[in-house]
Design an enzyme around this catalytic site. Structure first.
Site, PDB file in Angstrom:
ATOM      1  CG  PHE A  14      -0.465   2.786   4.711  1.00 54.09           C
ATOM      2  CD1 PHE A  14      -0.130   1.707   3.906  1.00 54.09           C
ATOM      3  CD2 PHE A  14      -1.804   3.093   4.882  1.00 54.09           C
ATOM      4  CE1 PHE A  14      -1.105   0.958   3.277  1.00 54.09           C
ATOM      5  CE2 PHE A  14      -2.785   2.353   4.246  1.00 54.09           C
ATOM      6  CZ  PHE A  14      -2.437   1.282   3.439  1.00 54.09           C
ATOM      7  CD  GLU A  15       4.554   7.448   6.925  1.00 58.48           C
ATOM      8  OE1 GLU A  15       5.744   7.076   7.004  1.00 58.48           O
ATOM      9  OE2 GLU A  15       4.109   8.081   5.955  1.00 58.48           O
TER      10      GLU A  15
END
Length: 146
Positions: A14-15
């Protein structure tokens, strides 16, 4: 407790990895795997090894914070979900959240139901945050048991 490889993979997914500093959805300077802080500013670049070092240092801080804030037993998957949540939103938001309050009273289902509520940045619902919160919720609810 330490975050597992499953938890690290979720955070990385997700990052994402950005080797040049950029401003996130709310204007915070960010680099690597979502690293923020006084050391991140416009024009900064790093290599992949440095991104890994920053991630490891950040994870240690969030692992300690989650361990300090959570007063009940949690499974590895629940811990991973809480670290991922905090990594994105900060320990202050976890500390003041209904999610943590419910969890610390032993209401695991109620706590799990809180994850999707944290899908806004700058007042706007973001599809990426909605996906992330649902992934964290799913991990939190997985049968690793508490």
């Amino acid at each position: 407790m330490q975050v597992s490889q499953k938890g690290v993979a979720l955070i990385k997914q997700f990052e994402g990895l950005r080797l040049s500093a950029y401003q996130d959805a709310v204007g915070v300077w960010t680099i690597g795997y979502g690293h923020t802080g006084a050391d991140v500013r416009a024009g900064r670049t790093i290599d992949q090894a440095k991104a890994g070092q920053l991630l490891a240092a950040d994870l240690a801080r969030f692992e300690q914070g989650v361990t300090r804030l959570v007063a009940v037993d949690v499974s590895q998957d629940q811990f991973d979900a809480l670290v991922c949540f905090s990594y994105n939103l900060g320990l202050g938001n976890l500390q003041s959240s209904t999610l943590l309050r419910l969890l610390n009273t032993g209401d695991y289902a109620g706590a799990a139901a809180q994850f999707p509520r944290w899908n806004r940045a700058g007042g706007q619902v973001l599809a990426g945050l909605t996906r992330r919160r649902l992934a964290e919720q799913s991990l939190f609810q997985s049968k690793g048991g508490a």
